[in-house]
Design an enzyme around this catalytic site. Structure first.
Site, PDB file in Angstrom:
ATOM      1  N   LYS A  77       0.475  -1.004  -0.136  1.00 12.20           N
ATOM      2  CA  LYS A  77      -0.074  -0.090  -0.221  1.00 12.20           C
ATOM      3  C   LYS A  77       0.602   1.570  -0.244  1.00 12.20           C
ATOM      4  CE  LYS A  77      -4.150   2.045   2.920  1.00 12.20           C
ATOM      5  NZ  LYS A  77      -4.598   2.180   3.870  1.00 12.20           N
ATOM      6  N   SER A 152      -9.587   2.227   2.488  1.00 14.97           N
ATOM      7  CA  SER A 152      -8.686   2.779   1.743  1.00 14.97           C
ATOM      8  C   SER A 152      -7.887   1.847   1.068  1.00 14.97           C
ATOM      9  CB  SER A 152      -7.861   4.140   2.552  1.00 14.97           C
ATOM     10  OG  SER A 152      -6.823   3.132   3.855  1.00 14.97           O
ATOM     11  N   SER A 176     -10.353  -0.028   7.221  1.00 10.15           N
ATOM     12  CA  SER A 176      -9.727   0.046   5.549  1.00 10.15           C
ATOM     13  C   SER A 176      -8.908  -1.472   4.923  1.00 10.15           C
ATOM     14  CB  SER A 176      -8.318   0.955   5.382  1.00 10.15           C
ATOM     15  OG  SER A 176      -8.817   2.110   4.946  1.00 10.15           O
TER      16      SER A 176
HETATM   17  N1  GLN Z   1     -13.024   4.523   6.133  1.00 10.73           N
HETATM   18  C1  GLN Z   1     -12.501   4.845   7.723  1.00 10.73           C
HETATM   19  C2  GLN Z   1     -12.160   6.342   7.334  1.00 10.73           C
HETATM   20  O1  GLN Z   1     -12.290   7.578   6.310  1.00 10.73           O
HETATM   21  C3  GLN Z   1     -11.695   4.407   7.862  1.00 10.73           C
HETATM   22  C4  GLN Z   1     -10.530   4.325   6.823  1.00 10.73           C
HETATM   23  C5  GLN Z   1      -8.838   3.633   7.449  1.00 10.73           C
HETATM   24  O2  GLN Z   1      -9.323   2.471   8.033  1.00 10.73           O
HETATM   25  N2  GLN Z   1      -7.630   3.977   7.197  1.00 10.73           N
HETATM   26  O3  GLN Z   1     -11.203   7.378   8.344  1.00 10.73           O
END
Ligand code: GLN
Length: 494
Positions: A77, A152, A176
């Site tokens: 990532k 994400s 995410s």
């Molecule tokens: N969707 C959540 C956010 O926007 C989680 C994102 C994540 O786990 N990095 O913060």
């Protein structure tokens, strides 16, 4: 020979039997990444670096070295800093940034002999649930290219689901890893907070950020987690445990707890929080989860009704705490110490202002604004402090639940993958989709997503399994028993 949708152990066998070299596997993965470039999963590919790593792995193999991951292709990532490949967190703010060092998790996987194909698309600074908030543009779901892959870690899920590499790294702050795994029909685990070093992981919300593997199966996730987890003095929240070097595959192939061959998970109590199975859960997601629970029951599991009463509060609590930490973490990107500097400015203030306005996308700017607000004098007590209290209560609710059960099961996402553009204009709609993953993150517990079938439009459905702190070994073993009895994790997009 194709690396397409092969498991780590299948590729291991090819390497060990000298039917393929690490270089051939890497070339195949690079070719596959190129062929599937329309999915936009990769944001930086450098064949020369990949082939250099592959050559080193081949030399180790030739010297007789063994290791579960030696010579296995992967990709990281873009939130992990990497030497050689750019490290941008999906942001224009860090366009072209070259890190002088590797993130600890990446170093560990390099040391294990994995071969990186490149960097993977993600929502900017890991803020998002659809991978649409990336400076590189959205990443597409290989099951249906009209659909988001989740976020994400969207690129991380897509690279595995599309069969480019057998596993990838992801990070999970509020879901995410689990959510894109669910939306792309693969397996992913976020371990207990503090298990994987955050060193070199570009910070979003430090008290929540946690790295983990994404792969086809629980078995593959366990192999990768073995290499990722471990104490790191460079991360002050890294946990030092007596059971260091735990082998997460140790429970595999054995009945869990009191089970036997016929009923491998006999007596394992799986808690079903009523708040996870209420109104908001789409019927097409619920049906495959119900079937998966029946399957576990037929294997001896005991389903127990439980309650996690503050589930709803996890959304406001998370969306106060995470932006608060983000506003602080992202202050370093000022165009001086780090990040893009605007060409146009007249004084220091306008330099900061223009640099940050140009470098950060709108969602990131929104989170910084919210974070600065909830931390500001006069509002701190009303928002930030309240959110922290709720966080504590949520963690306590889980501990009360674990008095009644060994694991908790539920959905990962209230719906299957939605269409690109469907929620992107409405941040609150996007935040609400995180309802089932945030509480686990706030409590710091391990959680995973396991493919259990398909919903509307034949889009994948994942089931979430949550364990108590440091129970990832058992959690993965439970998922493995399920995967030995089912084949959802082996399905591939056409
Ligand atoms: N969707 C959540 C956010 O926007 C989680 C994102 C994540 O786990 N990095 O913060």
């Amino acid at each position: 020979m194709s690396s397409k949708l092969q498991s780590i152990s299948a590729l291991r066998a090819l390497l060990d039997e000298k039917k393929a070299s690490a270089t051939e596997l890497a070339q195949e993965a690079l070719r596959e990444a190129g062929q599937q470039s329309r999915l936009n999963a990769f944001v930086d590919i450098r064949d020369d670096l990949t082939l250099q790593q592959a050559k080193a792995a081949d030399a180790r193999l030739a010297a007789g070295e063994t290791g579960a991951l030696l010579g296995i292709p992967t990709a990281h990532k873009d939130i992990f800093v990497t030497k050689g490949w750019t490290s941008t967190a999906g942001s224009k703010m860090l366009a072209g940034y070259q890190s002088p060092f590797d993130a600890e998790v990446v170093s560990r996987l390099n040391a294990a002999g994995t071969v990186s194909i490149g960097k993977l698309n993600c929502d900017e600074f890991a803020m998002g649930s659809s991978n649409e908030k990336s400076a590189y543009g959205p990443c597409l779901n290989p099951w249906d290219t009209l659909a988001v892959p989740g976020g994400s870690s969207g690129g991380s899920a897509v690279a595995v689901a599309a069969g480019v590499v057998p596993f990838t790294t992801g990070t999970d702050t509020g879901g995410s890893i689990r959510q894109p795994a669910s939306l792309c029909g693969i397996t992913g685990i976020k371990p207990t907070y503090g298990s994987c070093s955050r060193y070199g992981m570009i910070a979003y919300a430090s008290s929540l950020d946690q790295a983990g593997p994404m792969a086809h199966s629980a078995r593959d996730c366990a192999l990768v987690l073995n290499a990722m987890v471990g104490f790191d003095a460079k991360d002050s929240t890294s946990v030092q445990r007596p059971a260091a070097n735990e082998d997460f595959t140790a429970g595999f192939g054995k009945p869990l707890r009191n089970g036997d061959a016929a009923k491998p998970v006999a007596g394992v109590r799986i808690g079903l929080p009523k708040e996870f199975f209420g109104e908001g859960l789409a019927a097409d997601v619920r049906a495959p989860i119900d079937a998966a629970l029946k399957q576990l029951e037929s294997m001896g599991a005991v389903l127990v009704n439980i309650s996690l009463p503050r589930t709803e509060l996890s959304i406001p609590a998370y969306y106060v705490i995470a932006p608060a930490e983000a506003s602080s973490n992202l202050s370093r990107f000022d165009g001086v110490r780090y990040g893009h500097r605007a060409a146009d400015y007249s004084d220091l203030k306008s330099m900061y202002e223009n640099s940050r306005s140009e470098g950060f996308g709108l969602e990131v700017q929104r989170r910084i604004m919210v974070g600065a607000y909830v931390l500001s004098h006069g509002y701190y007590d009303a928002y930030y402090l309240q959110a922290q209290k709720i966080r504590r209560l949520i963690a306590q609710d889980f501990q009360a639940a674990f008095q009644q059960c060994d694991f908790i099961a539920g959905p990962v996402s209230p719906t299957v993958a939605w269409n690109l553009g469907e929620k992107s204009a409405d941040p609150v709609q996007m935040y609400l989709a995180d309802i089932y993953t945030l509480s686990t993150s706030l409590a710091g517990l391990p959680g995973m997503s396991v493919p259990v079938g398909f919903g509307d439009k034949n889009r994948p459905v994942g089931m979430q399994l949550i364990g108590n702190y440091f129970k990832e070994g058992e959690l993965l073993a439970l998922a493995d028993h399920y995967q030995l009895a089912t084949d959802w994790h082996l399905r591939t997009p056409s």
